[in-house]
Design a protein around this motif. Structure first.
Motif, PDB file in Angstrom:
ATOM      1  N   MET A 131       0.842  -1.176   0.000  1.00 23.40           N
ATOM      2  CA  MET A 131       0.000   0.000   0.000  1.00 23.40           C
ATOM      3  C   MET A 131       0.886   1.239   0.000  1.00 23.40           C
ATOM      4  SD  MET A 131      -3.205   0.589  -0.044  1.00 23.40           S
ATOM      5  CE  MET A 131      -4.629   0.128   0.867  1.00 23.40           C
ATOM      6  N   ILE A 132       0.675   2.106  -0.958  1.00 23.16           N
ATOM      7  CA  ILE A 132       1.417   3.358  -1.037  1.00 23.16           C
ATOM      8  C   ILE A 132       0.530   4.454  -0.463  1.00 23.16           C
ATOM      9  CG2 ILE A 132       2.568   4.994  -2.559  1.00 23.16           C
ATOM     10  CD1 ILE A 132       2.894   2.666  -4.543  1.00 23.16           C
ATOM     11  N   ARG A 133       1.068   5.177   0.521  1.00 23.85           N
ATOM     12  CA  ARG A 133       0.292   6.195   1.214  1.00 23.85           C
ATOM     13  C   ARG A 133       0.850   7.577   0.852  1.00 23.85           C
ATOM     14  NH1 ARG A 133      -2.481   5.429   6.228  1.00 23.85           N
ATOM     15  NH2 ARG A 133      -3.076   7.435   7.076  1.00 23.85           N
ATOM     16  N   PHE A 134      -0.014   8.412   0.258  1.00 22.78           N
ATOM     17  CA  PHE A 134       0.382   9.771  -0.098  1.00 22.78           C
ATOM     18  C   PHE A 134      -0.105  10.776   0.933  1.00 22.78           C
ATOM     19  CE2 PHE A 134       0.098   7.601  -4.251  1.00 22.78           C
ATOM     20  CZ  PHE A 134       1.424   7.705  -4.611  1.00 22.78           C
ATOM     21  N   SER A 135      -1.258  10.528   1.524  1.00 21.61           N
ATOM     22  CA  SER A 135      -1.795  11.380   2.584  1.00 21.61           C
ATOM     23  C   SER A 135      -2.802  10.546   3.370  1.00 21.61           C
ATOM     24  CB  SER A 135      -2.470  12.620   1.994  1.00 21.61           C
ATOM     25  OG  SER A 135      -3.691  12.277   1.393  1.00 21.61           O
ATOM     26  N   ASP A 136      -3.501  11.175   4.305  1.00 17.04           N
ATOM     27  CA  ASP A 136      -4.519  10.458   5.076  1.00 17.04           C
ATOM     28  C   ASP A 136      -5.670  10.006   4.185  1.00 17.04           C
ATOM     29  OD1 ASP A 136      -3.053  10.839   7.359  1.00 17.04           O
ATOM     30  OD2 ASP A 136      -4.116  12.665   7.932  1.00 17.04           O
ATOM     31  N   GLN A 137      -5.971  10.786   3.154  1.00 15.64           N
ATOM     32  CA  GLN A 137      -7.089  10.481   2.270  1.00 15.64           C
ATOM     33  C   GLN A 137      -6.699   9.566   1.118  1.00 15.64           C
ATOM     34  OE1 GLN A 137      -8.125  14.352   0.941  1.00 15.64           O
ATOM     35  NE2 GLN A 137      -9.284  14.879   2.780  1.00 15.64           N
ATOM     36  N   ILE A 138      -5.461   9.666   0.676  1.00 16.11           N
ATOM     37  CA  ILE A 138      -5.055   8.984  -0.552  1.00 16.11           C
ATOM     38  C   ILE A 138      -4.111   7.829  -0.237  1.00 16.11           C
ATOM     39  CG2 ILE A 138      -3.946   9.258  -2.782  1.00 16.11           C
ATOM     40  CD1 ILE A 138      -4.733  12.171  -2.705  1.00 16.11           C
ATOM     41  N   GLN A 139      -4.602   6.623  -0.508  1.00 16.68           N
ATOM     42  CA  GLN A 139      -3.801   5.410  -0.398  1.00 16.68           C
ATOM     43  C   GLN A 139      -4.085   4.566  -1.633  1.00 16.68           C
ATOM     44  OE1 GLN A 139      -4.784   3.362   3.176  1.00 16.68           O
ATOM     45  NE2 GLN A 139      -4.549   5.170   4.463  1.00 16.68           N
ATOM     46  N   ILE A 140      -3.022   4.032  -2.218  1.00 14.49           N
ATOM     47  CA  ILE A 140      -3.167   3.245  -3.439  1.00 14.49           C
ATOM     48  C   ILE A 140      -2.462   1.911  -3.240  1.00 14.49           C
ATOM     49  CG2 ILE A 140      -2.578   3.128  -5.881  1.00 14.49           C
ATOM     50  CD1 ILE A 140      -2.675   6.141  -5.943  1.00 14.49           C
ATOM     51  N   ALA A 141      -3.124   0.840  -3.646  1.00 11.88           N
ATOM     52  CA  ALA A 141      -2.492  -0.473  -3.616  1.00 11.88           C
ATOM     53  C   ALA A 141      -1.455  -0.539  -4.735  1.00 11.88           C
ATOM     54  CB  ALA A 141      -3.535  -1.563  -3.800  1.00 11.88           C
ATOM     55  N   GLU A 142      -0.352  -1.200  -4.473  1.00  9.85           N
ATOM     56  CA  GLU A 142       0.716  -1.273  -5.466  1.00  9.85           C
ATOM     57  C   GLU A 142       0.269  -2.010  -6.726  1.00  9.85           C
ATOM     58  OE1 GLU A 142       4.602  -2.372  -4.061  1.00  9.85           O
ATOM     59  OE2 GLU A 142       4.210  -1.460  -2.121  1.00  9.85           O
ATOM     60  N   GLU A 143      -0.739  -2.873  -6.619  1.00 11.83           N
ATOM     61  CA  GLU A 143      -1.230  -3.609  -7.780  1.00 11.83           C
ATOM     62  C   GLU A 143      -1.951  -2.692  -8.767  1.00 11.83           C
ATOM     63  OE1 GLU A 143      -2.496  -4.721  -4.505  1.00 11.83           O
ATOM     64  OE2 GLU A 143      -0.538  -5.673  -4.326  1.00 11.83           O
ATOM     65  N   GLU A 144      -2.410  -1.532  -8.312  1.00 11.91           N
ATOM     66  CA  GLU A 144      -3.134  -0.610  -9.181  1.00 11.91           C
ATOM     67  C   GLU A 144      -2.192   0.200 -10.070  1.00 11.91           C
ATOM     68  OE1 GLU A 144      -5.603   1.775  -6.686  1.00 11.91           O
ATOM     69  OE2 GLU A 144      -6.893   0.097  -6.140  1.00 11.91           O
ATOM     70  N   ILE A 145      -0.916   0.219  -9.746  1.00 11.28           N
ATOM     71  CA  ILE A 145       0.073   0.968 -10.523  1.00 11.28           C
ATOM     72  C   ILE A 145       0.842  -0.010 -11.395  1.00 11.28           C
ATOM     73  CG2 ILE A 145       2.122   2.413 -10.413  1.00 11.28           C
ATOM     74  CD1 ILE A 145       1.154   3.407  -7.703  1.00 11.28           C
TER      75      ILE A 145
END
Length: 119
Positions: free
Chosen positions: A1-15
């Protein structure tokens, strides 16, 4: 999980990250190794909130194509890992920029002194 802020988190599989050959000068190193990184992130198929997805797509950024895919090419560094980090950081900056709301402009009237100066 890549975390950019409290609101924005992206799973590495999505990139989707792929190595490509970098352009420009660099001699034999550039011609042999795939040090540049091509990052693809599908905004419509991600786990971000729907409202944020719409704001990202409405931003009219040149890195977002008509299918709603963000494409970032990172080739600043000679190292593949540094280019990978750079691409992910630039994706984060683009996503964080979409979360910021602009303050509404409050129209003002010219002061009496400024009207007199103008006349």
């Amino acid at each position: 999980m890549i975390r950019f802020s409290d609101q924005i988190q992206i799973a590495e599989e999505e990139i989707e990250l792929s190595g490509i050959r970098a352009q420009g000068a660099g001699g034999q190193h550039v011609n042999k190794n795939e040090t540049a990184i091509h990052l693809r992130f599908d905004v419509r198929a991600c786990s971000l909130p729907e409202a944020l997805q719409e704001r990202i797509l409405a931003s009219h950024d040149g890195r977002i194509n008509s299918d709603g895919v963000i494409i970032i090419k990172a080739q600043k560094y000679r190292s593949r890992e540094k280019n990978r980090q750079d691409a992910i950081q630039r994706l984060g900056e683009l996503l964080l920029q979409a979360t910021k709301t602009r303050r509404r402009r409050v129209p003002t009237k010219p002061t009496r002194t400024s009207r007199e100066k103008r006349l």
